[in-house]
Design a protein around this motif. Structure first.
Motif, PDB file in Angstrom:
ATOM      1  N   VAL A   1       5.332  -1.259 -17.033  1.00  0.00           N
ATOM      2  CA  VAL A   1       6.768  -1.065 -16.808  1.00  0.00           C
ATOM      3  C   VAL A   1       6.998  -0.004 -15.740  1.00  0.00           C
ATOM      4  O   VAL A   1       7.819  -0.182 -14.830  1.00  0.00           O
ATOM      5  CB  VAL A   1       7.465  -0.665 -18.121  1.00  0.00           C
ATOM      6  CG1 VAL A   1       8.916  -0.299 -17.854  1.00  0.00           C
ATOM      7  CG2 VAL A   1       7.391  -1.811 -19.126  1.00  0.00           C
ATOM      8  N   ALA A   2       6.243   1.111 -15.817  1.00  0.00           N
ATOM      9  CA  ALA A   2       6.417   2.181 -14.835  1.00  0.00           C
ATOM     10  C   ALA A   2       6.010   1.714 -13.449  1.00  0.00           C
ATOM     11  O   ALA A   2       6.681   2.020 -12.452  1.00  0.00           O
ATOM     12  CB  ALA A   2       5.596   3.401 -15.255  1.00  0.00           C
TER      13      ALA A   2
ATOM     14  N   LEU B   1       8.408   1.431 -10.081  1.00  0.00           N
ATOM     15  CA  LEU B   1       8.175   2.057  -8.775  1.00  0.00           C
ATOM     16  C   LEU B   1       8.267   1.026  -7.650  1.00  0.00           C
ATOM     17  O   LEU B   1       8.860   1.292  -6.600  1.00  0.00           O
ATOM     18  CB  LEU B   1       6.804   2.731  -8.754  1.00  0.00           C
ATOM     19  CG  LEU B   1       6.722   4.137  -9.352  1.00  0.00           C
ATOM     20  CD1 LEU B   1       5.289   4.642  -9.318  1.00  0.00           C
ATOM     21  CD2 LEU B   1       7.624   5.113  -8.587  1.00  0.00           C
ATOM     22  N   TYR B   2       7.655  -0.143  -7.859  1.00  0.00           N
ATOM     23  CA  TYR B   2       7.742  -1.195  -6.843  1.00  0.00           C
ATOM     24  C   TYR B   2       9.191  -1.617  -6.609  1.00  0.00           C
ATOM     25  O   TYR B   2       9.628  -1.819  -5.467  1.00  0.00           O
ATOM     26  CB  TYR B   2       6.925  -2.419  -7.276  1.00  0.00           C
ATOM     27  CG  TYR B   2       5.428  -2.214  -7.274  1.00  0.00           C
ATOM     28  CD1 TYR B   2       4.834  -1.259  -6.455  1.00  0.00           C
ATOM     29  CD2 TYR B   2       4.601  -2.975  -8.097  1.00  0.00           C
ATOM     30  CE1 TYR B   2       3.455  -1.082  -6.459  1.00  0.00           C
ATOM     31  CE2 TYR B   2       3.226  -2.797  -8.110  1.00  0.00           C
ATOM     32  CZ  TYR B   2       2.661  -1.834  -7.287  1.00  0.00           C
ATOM     33  OH  TYR B   2       1.295  -1.662  -7.289  1.00  0.00           O
ATOM     34  N   ALA B   3       9.931  -1.761  -7.707  1.00  0.00           N
ATOM     35  CA  ALA B   3      11.331  -2.170  -7.585  1.00  0.00           C
ATOM     36  C   ALA B   3      12.143  -1.109  -6.859  1.00  0.00           C
ATOM     37  O   ALA B   3      13.013  -1.424  -6.027  1.00  0.00           O
ATOM     38  CB  ALA B   3      11.919  -2.435  -8.973  1.00  0.00           C
ATOM     39  N   LEU B   4      11.880   0.173  -7.171  1.00  0.00           N
ATOM     40  CA  LEU B   4      12.583   1.265  -6.500  1.00  0.00           C
ATOM     41  C   LEU B   4      12.361   1.219  -4.993  1.00  0.00           C
ATOM     42  O   LEU B   4      13.308   1.352  -4.205  1.00  0.00           O
ATOM     43  CB  LEU B   4      12.096   2.597  -7.064  1.00  0.00           C
ATOM     44  CG  LEU B   4      12.687   3.877  -6.450  1.00  0.00           C
ATOM     45  CD1 LEU B   4      14.169   3.986  -6.792  1.00  0.00           C
ATOM     46  CD2 LEU B   4      11.932   5.105  -6.955  1.00  0.00           C
TER      47      LEU B   4
ATOM     48  N   ARG C   1       2.301   7.170 -18.001  1.00  0.00           N
ATOM     49  CA  ARG C   1       2.221   5.710 -18.022  1.00  0.00           C
ATOM     50  C   ARG C   1       1.327   5.127 -16.931  1.00  0.00           C
ATOM     51  O   ARG C   1       0.823   4.005 -17.075  1.00  0.00           O
ATOM     52  CB  ARG C   1       3.640   5.122 -17.901  1.00  0.00           C
ATOM     53  CG  ARG C   1       4.462   5.357 -19.155  1.00  0.00           C
ATOM     54  CD  ARG C   1       5.947   5.238 -18.904  1.00  0.00           C
ATOM     55  NE  ARG C   1       6.695   5.404 -20.149  1.00  0.00           N
ATOM     56  CZ  ARG C   1       6.976   6.576 -20.702  1.00  0.00           C
ATOM     57  NH1 ARG C   1       6.552   7.690 -20.114  1.00  0.00           N
ATOM     58  NH2 ARG C   1       7.657   6.650 -21.830  1.00  0.00           N
ATOM     59  N   ILE C   2       1.156   5.840 -15.843  1.00  0.00           N
ATOM     60  CA  ILE C   2       0.366   5.322 -14.727  1.00  0.00           C
ATOM     61  C   ILE C   2      -0.920   6.107 -14.536  1.00  0.00           C
ATOM     62  O   ILE C   2      -1.985   5.535 -14.310  1.00  0.00           O
ATOM     63  CB  ILE C   2       1.202   5.334 -13.428  1.00  0.00           C
ATOM     64  CG1 ILE C   2       2.423   4.420 -13.582  1.00  0.00           C
ATOM     65  CG2 ILE C   2       0.353   4.904 -12.240  1.00  0.00           C
ATOM     66  CD1 ILE C   2       3.368   4.452 -12.406  1.00  0.00           C
TER      67      ILE C   2
END
Length: 428
Positions: A2-3, A7-10, A63-64
């Motif tokens: 999810v994280a 980040l990719y979506a951001l 998370r990453i």
């Protein structure tokens, strides 16, 4: 997952916003200048994204993992260099096309006559230096302290680049929404760095007031440092994580070094174990008891929370045994521990590992010998752990050893989601 998706979506949403503002500003120059401006905007966005990657925000780190965020930061950094190089070259040649100057003199003229361009040239020069020392061939030859000190100049380059964008950015000033957007991007990125790397560490250290309580030599070149403080039971540290440790002596207060916890936190003490690999790590042996400690962290997703199976395999190489030893203390279920060293005398903390393994009913294998032939080839791993495909694998050690083991696990068919590792190559 999810994280990472977040980040990719951001980045994708912001790239779309930058492109829309660029198109709305119109094209009043020749093609080279237009493409140069677009490259500059892409470089600015990637630079802001880089700051978010190394802001050390707990939500992303848990998370990453700091190692993956740092790896993305490194590759994004090379993207910044290439896009800004394209920006400089295209803008220079574009203006030279409509003047009587050659490209070099055109760049000198722009730096001397256009407000903000000289700052951009200096910023790009700084980034070139930082990029050069971050390349693998240079990074291997520099002490961590030297590399880290040079890397800090990136922040000066960021400030210079931002002021250049304010002074000379056509798209930046094309509309009130575009101006507000870029201020929000830079404000958010710099704010993330301020919170993650200044505010949270200051608040945490003020609360816990860490000090050195004992220094214990483990071998001729390995030492364990015990740290105590107030309310350590409230510190959200887990076995497998690491801190950036700054020991406040008169000659080392300015240096921060990453060391893993070598024992699971017990609410009373934190312990790190380090091998002398540079001036900072070698000086730990001489730390006076009572030395104040400033610690940033905990960092890393290399913890028992990543488990997907009830049983596990822990593979350590050299001093990479420190987080593995802590994890063994914390993990539940049957575990197999494989400790890879060149010779038995290099097996740091082996006595503790053996005692822990007996107490927890774990299997412990000490694998010795030279790097070649590979002692952890697929056949050997399958012999030591016949059911390895049904276990989680936690791996920490020197990069060549880790790469070889990951290749062996892939060949054996261990699912990727069951392989957990941490590479300690911090940036920024």
């Amino acid at each position: 997952m999810v994280a990472r998706t977040g980040l990719y979506a951001l980045l994708a949403v912001n790239a779309a916003a930058v492109l829309s503002f660029f198109l709305a500003a119109g094209f009043a120059s020749n093609a080279l200048i237009v493409l140069g401006r677009l490259a500059g905007l892409a470089g600015a966005l990637l630079m802001a994204f880089q700051l978010v990657l190394v802001a050390r925000l707990p939500w992303f780190d848990r998370r990453i993992g700091m190692d993956r965020l740092t790896s993305w930061h490194r590759w994004t950094g090379f993207g910044v260099l290439w896009t800004l190089l394209a920006h400089v070259v295209l803008i220079t040649f574009g203006y030279a096309e409509s003047s009587s100057l050659d490209p070099l003199n055109q760049l000198v003229d722009l730096a001397g006559t256009v407000r903000g361009v000289l700052r951009a040239v200096v910023a790009f020069g700084v980034l070139l230096v930082v990029g050069t020392v971050s390349a693998r061939f240079a990074r291997r030859r520099l002490a961590y302290e030297t590399w880290h000190f040079i890397h800090l100049y990136t922040y000066a380059a960021v400030v210079l680049a931002f002021t250049h964008q304010i002074a000379a950015g056509t798209t930046f000033a094309s509309s009130a929404p575009a101006t507000a957007y870029w201020y929000a991007v830079w404000g958010g990125a710099l704010g993330a760095v301020l919170v993650g790397r200044v505010v949270l560490p200051l608040r945490r250290n003020r609360r816990h007031r860490l000090t050195v309580s004992a220094v214990v030599p483990e071998s001729d070149d390995v030492v364990s440092v015990y740290v105590t403080g107030r309310d350590l039971d409230l510190l959200p540290a887990r076995a497998g994580q690491f801190f950036l440790w700054r020991f406040l002596t008169k000659d080392r207060w300015w240096q921060a070094n990453p060391f893993s916890l070598s024992a699971a936190p017990d609410g009373l003490h934190l312990r790190l174990t380090a091998k002398a690999a540079g001036e900072g790590s070698a000086s730990l042996r001489h730390l006076p008891v009572g030395t104040r400690v400033f610690a940033e962290g905990p960092y890393g997703a290399f913890t028992a929370l990543r488990r997907t199976r009830p049983e596990s395999v822990l593979i350590a190489g050299g001093v990479g045994v420190t987080p593995i030893r802590a994890l063994l203390e914390d993990l539940r279920g049957h575990a197999v521990v494989i400790y890879r060293v060149a010779e038995e005398g290099d097996a740091v903390l082996y006595g503790e590992l053996a005692e822990l393994a007996r107490a927890k009913g774990a299997e412990l294998h000490l694998v010795t010998g030279p790097a070649l032939p590979d002692r952890l080839a697929p056949a050997e791993l399958a012999r030591l752990v016949p059911d390895i495909t049904g276990r989680d694998v936690f791996l920490c050690g020197p990069p060549p050893m880790m790469d070889a083991v990951i290749g062996s696990l892939r060949e054996l068919g261990v699912p990727r989601r069951q392989v957990h590792f941490e590479r300690f190559s911090l940036a920024g």
